[in-house]
Design a protein around this motif. Structure first.
Motif, PDB file in Angstrom:
ATOM      1  N   ASP A 176       0.716  -1.137   0.096  1.00  0.00           N
ATOM      2  CA  ASP A 176      -0.018  -0.078  -0.148  1.00  0.00           C
ATOM      3  C   ASP A 176       0.990   1.346  -0.014  1.00  0.00           C
ATOM      4  O   ASP A 176       0.258   2.184   0.146  1.00  0.00           O
ATOM      5  N   LYS A 177       2.130   1.208  -0.177  1.00  0.00           N
ATOM      6  CA  LYS A 177       2.920   2.367  -0.263  1.00  0.00           C
ATOM      7  C   LYS A 177       2.724   3.258  -1.488  1.00  0.00           C
ATOM      8  O   LYS A 177       2.832   4.304  -1.514  1.00  0.00           O
ATOM      9  N   LEU A 178       2.743   2.543  -2.585  1.00  0.00           N
ATOM     10  CA  LEU A 178       2.450   3.045  -3.920  1.00  0.00           C
ATOM     11  C   LEU A 178       1.032   3.040  -4.023  1.00  0.00           C
ATOM     12  O   LEU A 178       0.244   2.162  -4.069  1.00  0.00           O
ATOM     13  N   ARG A 179       0.380   4.158  -4.414  1.00  0.00           N
ATOM     14  CA  ARG A 179      -0.941   4.300  -4.758  1.00  0.00           C
ATOM     15  C   ARG A 179      -1.457   4.925  -6.005  1.00  0.00           C
ATOM     16  O   ARG A 179      -0.654   6.221  -6.344  1.00  0.00           O
ATOM     17  N   LEU A 180      -1.980   4.233  -6.761  1.00  0.00           N
ATOM     18  CA  LEU A 180      -2.257   4.848  -8.354  1.00  0.00           C
ATOM     19  C   LEU A 180      -3.776   5.214  -8.430  1.00  0.00           C
ATOM     20  O   LEU A 180      -4.421   4.324  -8.261  1.00  0.00           O
ATOM     21  N   ILE A 181      -4.029   6.221  -8.697  1.00  0.00           N
ATOM     22  CA  ILE A 181      -5.195   6.567  -8.949  1.00  0.00           C
ATOM     23  C   ILE A 181      -5.525   7.445 -10.447  1.00  0.00           C
ATOM     24  O   ILE A 181      -4.895   7.808 -10.904  1.00  0.00           O
ATOM     25  N   ALA A 182      -6.496   6.792 -11.036  1.00  0.00           N
ATOM     26  CA  ALA A 182      -7.086   7.313 -12.342  1.00  0.00           C
ATOM     27  C   ALA A 182      -8.376   7.711 -12.355  1.00  0.00           C
ATOM     28  O   ALA A 182      -9.212   6.980 -12.042  1.00  0.00           O
ATOM     29  N   ALA A 183      -8.658   8.670 -12.810  1.00  0.00           N
ATOM     30  CA  ALA A 183      -9.927   9.267 -13.011  1.00  0.00           C
ATOM     31  C   ALA A 183     -10.103   9.876 -14.357  1.00  0.00           C
ATOM     32  O   ALA A 183      -9.533  10.471 -14.952  1.00  0.00           O
ATOM     33  N   LEU A 184     -11.579   9.082 -14.909  1.00  0.00           N
ATOM     34  CA  LEU A 184     -11.593   9.458 -16.355  1.00  0.00           C
ATOM     35  C   LEU A 184     -13.071  10.014 -16.419  1.00  0.00           C
ATOM     36  O   LEU A 184     -13.874   9.667 -15.753  1.00  0.00           O
ATOM     37  N   ARG A 185     -13.514  11.135 -17.173  1.00  0.00           N
ATOM     38  CA  ARG A 185     -14.784  11.752 -17.322  1.00  0.00           C
ATOM     39  C   ARG A 185     -14.846  12.016 -18.623  1.00  0.00           C
ATOM     40  O   ARG A 185     -13.967  12.836 -19.260  1.00  0.00           O
ATOM     41  N   LEU A 186     -16.237  11.780 -19.121  1.00  0.00           N
ATOM     42  CA  LEU A 186     -16.618  12.156 -20.381  1.00  0.00           C
ATOM     43  C   LEU A 186     -17.899  13.055 -20.229  1.00  0.00           C
ATOM     44  O   LEU A 186     -19.074  12.311 -19.808  1.00  0.00           O
ATOM     45  N   ASP A 187     -17.771  14.224 -20.563  1.00  0.00           N
ATOM     46  CA  ASP A 187     -19.157  14.932 -20.554  1.00  0.00           C
ATOM     47  C   ASP A 187     -19.606  15.233 -21.937  1.00  0.00           C
ATOM     48  O   ASP A 187     -18.903  15.711 -22.756  1.00  0.00           O
ATOM     49  N   LYS A 188     -20.872  14.965 -22.118  1.00  0.00           N
ATOM     50  CA  LYS A 188     -21.469  15.507 -23.374  1.00  0.00           C
ATOM     51  C   LYS A 188     -22.406  16.433 -23.076  1.00  0.00           C
ATOM     52  O   LYS A 188     -23.371  16.254 -22.376  1.00  0.00           O
ATOM     53  N   TYR A 189     -22.221  17.634 -23.936  1.00  0.00           N
ATOM     54  CA  TYR A 189     -23.040  18.806 -23.630  1.00  0.00           C
ATOM     55  C   TYR A 189     -23.934  19.254 -24.788  1.00  0.00           C
ATOM     56  O   TYR A 189     -23.801  18.571 -25.976  1.00  0.00           O
ATOM     57  N   ASN A 190     -25.150  19.715 -24.367  1.00  0.00           N
ATOM     58  CA  ASN A 190     -26.076  20.029 -25.738  1.00  0.00           C
ATOM     59  C   ASN A 190     -25.381  21.192 -26.446  1.00  0.00           C
ATOM     60  O   ASN A 190     -25.518  21.338 -27.477  1.00  0.00           O
ATOM     61  N   VAL A 191     -24.959  22.289 -25.775  1.00  0.00           N
ATOM     62  CA  VAL A 191     -24.068  23.242 -26.520  1.00  0.00           C
ATOM     63  C   VAL A 191     -22.958  23.552 -25.650  1.00  0.00           C
ATOM     64  O   VAL A 191     -22.944  23.712 -24.345  1.00  0.00           O
ATOM     65  N   PRO A 192     -21.800  23.581 -25.936  1.00  0.00           N
ATOM     66  CA  PRO A 192     -21.431  23.137 -27.690  1.00  0.00           C
ATOM     67  C   PRO A 192     -21.753  21.785 -27.475  1.00  0.00           C
ATOM     68  O   PRO A 192     -21.694  20.985 -26.746  1.00  0.00           O
ATOM     69  N   ASP A 193     -22.395  21.259 -29.011  1.00  0.00           N
ATOM     70  CA  ASP A 193     -22.670  19.844 -29.263  1.00  0.00           C
ATOM     71  C   ASP A 193     -21.232  19.178 -29.359  1.00  0.00           C
ATOM     72  O   ASP A 193     -20.822  18.698 -30.206  1.00  0.00           O
ATOM     73  N   LYS A 194     -20.620  19.006 -28.354  1.00  0.00           N
ATOM     74  CA  LYS A 194     -19.355  18.381 -28.200  1.00  0.00           C
ATOM     75  C   LYS A 194     -19.154  17.490 -27.007  1.00  0.00           C
ATOM     76  O   LYS A 194     -19.750  17.749 -26.083  1.00  0.00           O
ATOM     77  N   ASN A 195     -18.029  16.579 -26.965  1.00  0.00           N
ATOM     78  CA  ASN A 195     -17.809  15.694 -26.093  1.00  0.00           C
ATOM     79  C   ASN A 195     -16.554  16.412 -25.547  1.00  0.00           C
ATOM     80  O   ASN A 195     -15.833  16.542 -26.306  1.00  0.00           O
ATOM     81  N   TYR A 196     -16.518  16.293 -24.039  1.00  0.00           N
ATOM     82  CA  TYR A 196     -15.219  16.732 -23.283  1.00  0.00           C
ATOM     83  C   TYR A 196     -14.639  15.607 -22.600  1.00  0.00           C
ATOM     84  O   TYR A 196     -15.505  15.067 -21.477  1.00  0.00           O
ATOM     85  N   PHE A 197     -13.349  15.173 -22.710  1.00  0.00           N
ATOM     86  CA  PHE A 197     -12.672  14.294 -21.986  1.00  0.00           C
ATOM     87  C   PHE A 197     -11.912  14.711 -20.844  1.00  0.00           C
ATOM     88  O   PHE A 197     -10.939  15.674 -21.354  1.00  0.00           O
ATOM     89  N   SER A 198     -12.003  14.644 -19.888  1.00  0.00           N
ATOM     90  CA  SER A 198     -11.183  15.167 -18.534  1.00  0.00           C
ATOM     91  C   SER A 198     -10.690  13.929 -17.894  1.00  0.00           C
ATOM     92  O   SER A 198     -11.204  12.880 -17.593  1.00  0.00           O
ATOM     93  N   TYR A 199      -9.385  14.183 -17.417  1.00  0.00           N
ATOM     94  CA  TYR A 199      -8.695  13.018 -16.609  1.00  0.00           C
ATOM     95  C   TYR A 199      -7.895  13.630 -15.472  1.00  0.00           C
ATOM     96  O   TYR A 199      -7.504  14.631 -15.594  1.00  0.00           O
ATOM     97  N   GLN A 200      -7.561  12.603 -14.674  1.00  0.00           N
ATOM     98  CA  GLN A 200      -6.768  12.817 -13.734  1.00  0.00           C
ATOM     99  C   GLN A 200      -5.921  11.508 -13.474  1.00  0.00           C
ATOM    100  O   GLN A 200      -6.514  10.533 -13.260  1.00  0.00           O
ATOM    101  N   LEU A 201      -4.562  11.462 -13.388  1.00  0.00           N
ATOM    102  CA  LEU A 201      -3.819  10.694 -13.161  1.00  0.00           C
ATOM    103  C   LEU A 201      -2.797  10.964 -12.061  1.00  0.00           C
ATOM    104  O   LEU A 201      -2.020  12.065 -12.037  1.00  0.00           O
ATOM    105  N   ILE A 202      -2.811  10.324 -10.870  1.00  0.00           N
ATOM    106  CA  ILE A 202      -2.329  10.798  -9.692  1.00  0.00           C
ATOM    107  C   ILE A 202      -1.606   9.537  -8.962  1.00  0.00           C
ATOM    108  O   ILE A 202      -1.997   8.378  -8.995  1.00  0.00           O
ATOM    109  N   SER A 203      -0.467   9.635  -8.179  1.00  0.00           N
ATOM    110  CA  SER A 203       0.218   8.725  -7.661  1.00  0.00           C
ATOM    111  C   SER A 203       0.609   9.238  -6.557  1.00  0.00           C
ATOM    112  O   SER A 203       1.077  10.511  -6.439  1.00  0.00           O
TER     113      SER A 203
END
Lengths: 704, 168
Positions: free
Chosen positions: A430-457
Motif C-alpha cells: 500500500d505504499k504506492l497508490r495509483l489513481i486514475a479518474a476519467l470523465r466524459l461530458d456530453k454537452y447540448n451546447v456546444p454539441d461536443k464531448n469533452y474528456f477530462s482525466y486525472q492521473l495521480i500517484s
C-alpha cells in the motif's frame, strides 16, 4: 516587495509549522471529569489528525474546520476562506467577497468585469453544486447557509474535473454542513457592531444517536457599506446616492445624428439601490432529515431557502458597486446504500445580477443527479458512475420576447450527460497508490464531448513523509450568456452568443510532499505548472458595419508556475500557529488587450493574480476559558486591466494586509461572550472600491 | 512584514521541540476513563502501582506521565513507563502499542498477563487487542473486543460495548 524578502518569506514558510485550530482545547482537568459520551462530542482535529485525514490525500487538499472558523472570528464564508492556502480573497464591499483559487482571471480584458469573476472553482454544499451558469461563478452571498451551519470546508487546489465535474478547473471548495450530535443541541451566535453590522445564526438539532435525526437552522446578516460613495464610470468620480439621484452626463450618440445628448446617470436611484447604502442583507433557512438504520445505509435529505441583496462588482455597469439579488430554494438528497451512492439536487429561484436593469434578471432551475458504485477486487477499487445536469435560465418573466432588453431571449438550457470511472490500485504494501479518474461530458451546447482525466500517484516514503504527483486535464462548462446572448448593447450594436465555442481547458502537472516532522509539526509543499487555452472574448462580426459583437474563442494561452507552502504546529498544548503562502507567476501569450481591436494581440505577465498571497493564524488559550485568535492575510500588488472609454487601463492595487482578532471567554460551559475586531489594517482590495474599515463587534455564542 | 514572518518562523521552529499532540491527550483521557470507570482488574492486581506501559515511540507516553501526576486508580498510584521493544515488556495493567511497533504485537500479547491492550490502528483489533482507537468525523472513537479483554482476566462493564463503535 523586494524579491529577496519574498524568498526569505518562502524559506520561512517552508521551515514553519502550521497551526491548527484549538479543538476540544479544554483544560485537561475538565476532560478527566467528563464521561466517555461527552468526550465523543469533542473534536480532535489536531495536527496529527489532520495529517491522518489529509496526509494520505492524493490531491492538494486543506480541511478548514468549524472550530478553526469560529476561533478566527470570520463573519462570512468568504472571510473564512482567507484561512486556507491557495485562495485569493478580496473584500469588495462590507461582507461581500471576490474569491479565487490560483487565478487565471482577467486574461482578455473586456467591457464588463465579469471576466474577473472566478469561474474556475467548483463550489459545492453537501455535494450540491452552487454555481451560476448565467455567466459563470459563485454568488457567495446567495448561499442559504452561513458560518454556524458549517461542519468543515474541504478545499482542493488544482484541476479536479474528472473527479468532481466541469468547472473544477482551478479547484474545488466543498462545504460540509453540520449534523446533530449524540445529544439534542442548540448552537448559534449573535453579534453586532459598527457599520450597522448585525449577524444572528441559530441551529437546533435532535440527537443523532437515533436512526432518524433532524435539524433546522436560520441565519440573518445586515451590514452598511464602509463608504457612502459610489463610483460613476462615466464621470470617473465618486458620488453619494443622494447626488446620484440628480446626476446627469452628456453623451455623444454613436449613431446618426451623432449629436450630444444630456441624460441622467440613473433614472431612479431607489430602483438600482433598494437597500440604500446597505452592502449586504441576507437570510437563509435550512433543514435536514437523516436516516441511518445501519452502518451500510445513510440517507440524508436537506432543503432550504434564501434571500439576499448584496452590493458588489458583478459588472462594470454605469455605477458600481451595483446590487445583486437572489431568492432561491433547494432540495438535496444523498443516499448511501451499501456500495451505491446516489445524489440528487434541485435548486430554483430568481436572480438579478444588476438590480434595476431587466437585462440581467432571470429565473433559473438547476437539476443534478449522480449515481456511483464501488467495486473492490483485492487491491483494486473501481468506481463507475453516471451523472446528469440541467441548467435552465428564463428571462420571460422580466422582459418580453419583443423587447430589446434581456441579455438573452426566453428560455435557455444547458444540459450535460456524463460518465465517470475512477480506479485506484495499491501496490508495495500500500505504499504506492495509483489513481486514475476519467470523465466524459456530453454537452447540448456546444454539441461536443469533452474528456477530462486525472492521473495521480502517491508514494509513502515512510509513515511521516508522503510524495504525490499528478497530471490532469479539466474544463470549464458552457455558460448561458456566451452561448445564448441576444442583447442590444447600443443600437445597432448587438451582443450575440456562439454555440460553437470551445470550452476553456487546463492541463496541470503538480507534485507535492507532506512531511510530518513531529506529531505537532507538519509541512506541505506543492509545486504546480498549468496551461490554459480557449479563453473567451468578444469580437466584431456581421455585415454591414460589423454591428454584432459575438463571443468567440481567442487564440490566447496562459500558463502559471507556482508553489504553495503550508506549515502548522502546536507550540504548546494551548498555542497553535499556522502559516501558508503561495508564490506564482502567470504569463499570457497572444492575449487581446482591447476587444474593440481583436486582431491586435500582446504577450506578457498577468498581474491580476498577486504574485504572493497567504496568511497566518495564531490561536492561544491564554487563561482557562479564554481564547484569543489573531489572523492575518496578505496579498502583494495587483493590476486589473479594464476597458475605460475604449482604452485599456490598469487599475493598480497596492499590497494589502488584513489583520483580525477575536477574543472570547466561556461564561458557562461552552457558551461564550466575545469581542471580534476585523480589518485592523486593511486597504482597498478591489478597484474602484473604498478600503475596508475597522469593524468592532461584540456578541455571544450559544452551545447547549 | 516578511522579516517578521521569518522571525516568527524561527521562533516557531525552535518552539516546536515542545511537543504536544491533541489526539494523544484525548486518547489518554479515554484510557483514564476506561481504567477508572469501566474495567476491573483481578484482586491480585489491585495493590502496588498501576502501570501503564507504552511500547515504542508515542507522544501518548507524555500524556500518561501528565495523567500520573494528578490522578490515581482507586488507591493505586499511576506510573507510566516505556518499553523499547516487545521483549522488554514487563508487568503492566495497560499496554499501549505504538504504530511503529505493530509488527511486534504478537510477541507483546504473549508477554503480558492481566493487561488491557490498546492500539491506534485497525490492524490491532484483528490481532487480539481489546481496544483500538480510531477517528471518525474528527472525533475520537474506539473499537472494543470483549473476548480479548475477557481472555486477559479483566471484567469490563457491558456499558463500554454500548459506547464502542464496534464490539464483537
Amino acid at each position: 516587495m523586494k524579491k529577496s524578502n519574498l524568498y526569505l518569506g518562502i524559506i520561512a514558510l517552508i521551515l514553519l509549522t502550521v497551526g491548527v485550530p484549538v479543538h476540544g482545547q479544554k483544560a485537561t482537568d475538565d476532560l478527566y471529569t467528563m464521561s466517555l459520551s461527552d468526550l465523543m462530542n469533542i473534536e480532535i482535529v489536531s495536527a496529527s489528525k489532520k495529517a491522518e485525514s489529509n496526509f494520505d490525500s492524493p490531491l492538494s487538499t486543506t480541511v478548514l474546520t468549524r472550530q478553526e472558523i469560529i476561533n478566527s472570528g470570520a463573519t462570512t464564508i468568504g472571510e473564512a476562506l482567507r484561512l486556507v492556502p491557495g485562495l485569493i480573497v478580496r473584500e469588495e464591499t462590507n461582507g461581500n467577497y471576490d474569491i479565487h483559487q490560483r487565478g487565471f482571471d482577467n486574461i482578455n480584458p473586456d467591457v464588463y468585469l465579469n471576466n474577473t469573476e472566478n469561474t474556475f472553482s467548483l463550489v459545492m454544499i453537501d455535494s450540491r453544486v452552487v454555481y451560476s451558469y448565467f455567466q459563470g461563478g459563485t454568488l457567495w452571498e446567495s448561499m442559504s447557509i452561513d458560518i454556524n451551519d458549517i461542519e468543515r470546508i474541504e478545499i482542493i487546489r488544482g484541476p479536479a474535473s474528472a473527479l468532481y465535474g466541469p468547472n473544477a478547473v482551478n479547484g474545488v471548495i466543498h462545504i460540509i454542513t453540520r449534523r446533530g450530535e449524540e445529544k439534542a443541541a442548540v448552537k448559534g451566535h449573535f453579534e453586532a457592531g459598527n457599520f450597522s453590522v448585525m449577524n444572528g445564526q441559530l441551529s437546533v438539532f435532535t440527537s443523532s444517536a437515533s436512526k432518524l435525526s433532524a435539524g433546522i437552522s436560520g441565519n440573518y446578516q445586515v451590514r452598511d457599506n464602509y463608504s457612502d460613495l459610489y463610483y460613476v464610470g462615466r464621470k470617473a468620480d465618486y458620488y453619494t446616492l443622494a447626488e446620484l439621484d440628480t446626476l446627469t452626463y452628456t453623451v455623444r450618440l454613436p449613431y446618426p445624428p451623432f449629436t450630444n445628448v444630456k441624460s441622467k446617470v440613473l433614472d431612479d436611484v431607489d430602483k438600482y439601490y433598494p437597500g440604500g447604502n446597505k452592502s449586504l442583507e441576507r437570510y437563509g433557512v435550512n433543514a435536514y432529515l437523516n436516516y441511518k438504520p445501519n452502518e451500510k445505509v445513510d440517507v440524508d435529505l436537506s432543503a432550504g431557502t434564501q434571500n439576499s441583496e448584496g452590493q458588489m462588482m458583478t459588472m462594470q455597469y454605469v455605477t458600481f458597486p451595483s446590487t445583486r439579488f437572489s431568492n432561491t430554494k433547494y432540495a438535496n438528497l444523498t443516499a448511501k446504500t451499501y456500495g451505491l451512492t446516489t445524489h440528487i439536487s434541485y435548486t430554483n429561484g430568481e436572480q438579478n445580477m444588476v438590480v434595476g436593469n431587466p437585462s440581467f434578471h432571470y429565473d433559473f432551475r438547476h437539476l443534478e443527479g449522480t449515481m456511483e458504485y464501488d467495486f473492490t477486487f483485492k487491491s483494486l477499487t473501481l468506481r463507475p458512475g453516471v451523472s446528469y445536469q440541467s441548467a435552465i435560465y428564463d428571462v420571460s418573466n422580466y422582459v418580453s420576447s419583443s423587447s430589446t432588453d434581456g441579455y438573452f431571449k426566453g428560455e435557455a438550457t444547458l444540459n450535460t450527460l456524463s460518465g465517470t470511472l475512477r480506479g485506484e490500485y495499491k501496490v508495495f504494501s500500500d505504499k504506492l497508490r495509483l489513481i486514475a479518474a476519467l470523465r466524459l461530458d456530453k454537452y447540448n451546447v456546444p454539441d461536443k464531448n469533452y474528456f477530462s482525466y486525472q492521473l495521480i500517484s502517491t508514494f509513502a516514503i515512510s509513515e511521516n513523509h508522503m510524495l504525490r504527483a499528478g497530471y490532469s486535464k479539466a474544463n470549464r462548462s458552457p455558460f448561458i450568456i456566451s452561448n445564448y446572448a441576444d442583447y442590444t448593447y447600443f443600437p445597432p450594436y448587438k451582443i450575440i452568443g456562439n454555440q460553437d465555442l470551445n470550452l476553456v481547458t487546463q492541463n496541470t502537472v503538480e507534485a507535492g510532499i507532506r512531511n510530518k516532522w513531529a506529531e505537532n509539526f507538519q509541512t506541505d509543499v506543492e509545486v504546480f505548472y498549468a496551461d490554459m487555452k480557449d479563453f473567451e472574448t468578444t469580437s466584431f462580426t456581421g455585415i454591414p458595419m460589423a454591428s454584432n459583437i459575438q463571443y468567440v474563442n481567442s487564440g490566447t494561452t496562459a500558463n502559471q508556475l507556482g508553489v504553495t507552502v503550508n506549515a502548522m504546529t502546536y507550540l504548546t498544548r494551548d498555542l497553535s500557529l499556522k502559516v501558508y503562502g503561495t508564490y506564482q507567476k502567470t504569463d499570457m501569450v497572444d492575449y487581446i488587450p482591447n476587444f474593440l481591436t481583436p486582431s491586435v494581440t500582446d504577450s506578457g505577465p498577468n498581474k491580476w493574480t498577486p504574485s504572493f498571497y497567504g496568511g497566518m493564524a495564531v490561536n492561544w488559550v491564554f487563561i482557562k476559558k479564554a481564547n484569543i485568535n489573531i489572523n492575518a492575510y496578505y496579498m502583494s500588488k495587483q493590476e486589473l486591466n479594464t476597458l475605460v472609454l475604449n482604452v485599456i487601463t490598469a487599475q493598480k492595487m497596492d499590497p494589502t494586509m488584513v489583520v483580525n482578532t477575536r477574543l472570547s471567554y466561556k461564561i458557562y460551559k461552552n457558551n461564550e461572550a466575545f469581542v471580534n475586531i476585523r480589518n485592523i489594517n486593511g486597504g482597498a482590495q478591489f478597484p474602484y472600491m473604498k478600503p475596508a474599515e475597522l469593524l468592532i463587534m461584540g456578541g455571544i455564542r450559544i452551545d447547549i | 512584514m516578511l522579516t517578521r514572518v521569518l522571525l516568527i518562523s524561527v521562533f516557531t521552529f525552535l518552539s516546536a521541540l515542545n511537543l504536544f499532540a491533541q489526539k494523544e491527550k484525548m486518547q489518554s483521557v479515554y484510557v483514564f476513563n476506561f481504567i477508572s470507570k469501566y474495567v476491573e482488574w483481578p484482586a491480585s492486581e489491585k495493590s502496588g502501582d498501576f502501570i501503564i506501559g507504552v511500547l515504542g515511540n508515542s507522544l501518548i507516553l507524555d500524556e500518561f506521565r501528565e495523567l500520573a501526576k494528578t490522578r490515581a486508580v482507586g488507591n493505586q498510584k499511576i506510573v507510566a513507563t516505556k518499553f523499547n521493544s516487545a521483549s522488554d515488556i514487563s508487568k503492566c495493567h495497560v499496554l499501549f502499542i505504538a504504530k511503529s511497533k505493530l509488527d511486534e504485537i504478537g510477541t507483546a500479547i504473549g508477554k503480558v498477563g492481566n493487561t488491557l491492550i490498546i492500539t491506534d490502528d485497525e490492524q490491532g483489533i484483528k490481532e487480539g487487542v481489546a481496544i483500538n482507537f480510531l477517528v471518525v468525523d474528527n472525533k475520537q472513537r474506539f473499537e472494543y473486543k470483549p473476548v480479548s479483554a475477557k481472555s486477559r482476566g479483566l471484567i469490563v462493564s457491558p456499558e463500554l460495548a454500548k459506547i464502542a463503535l464496534n464490539s464483537n
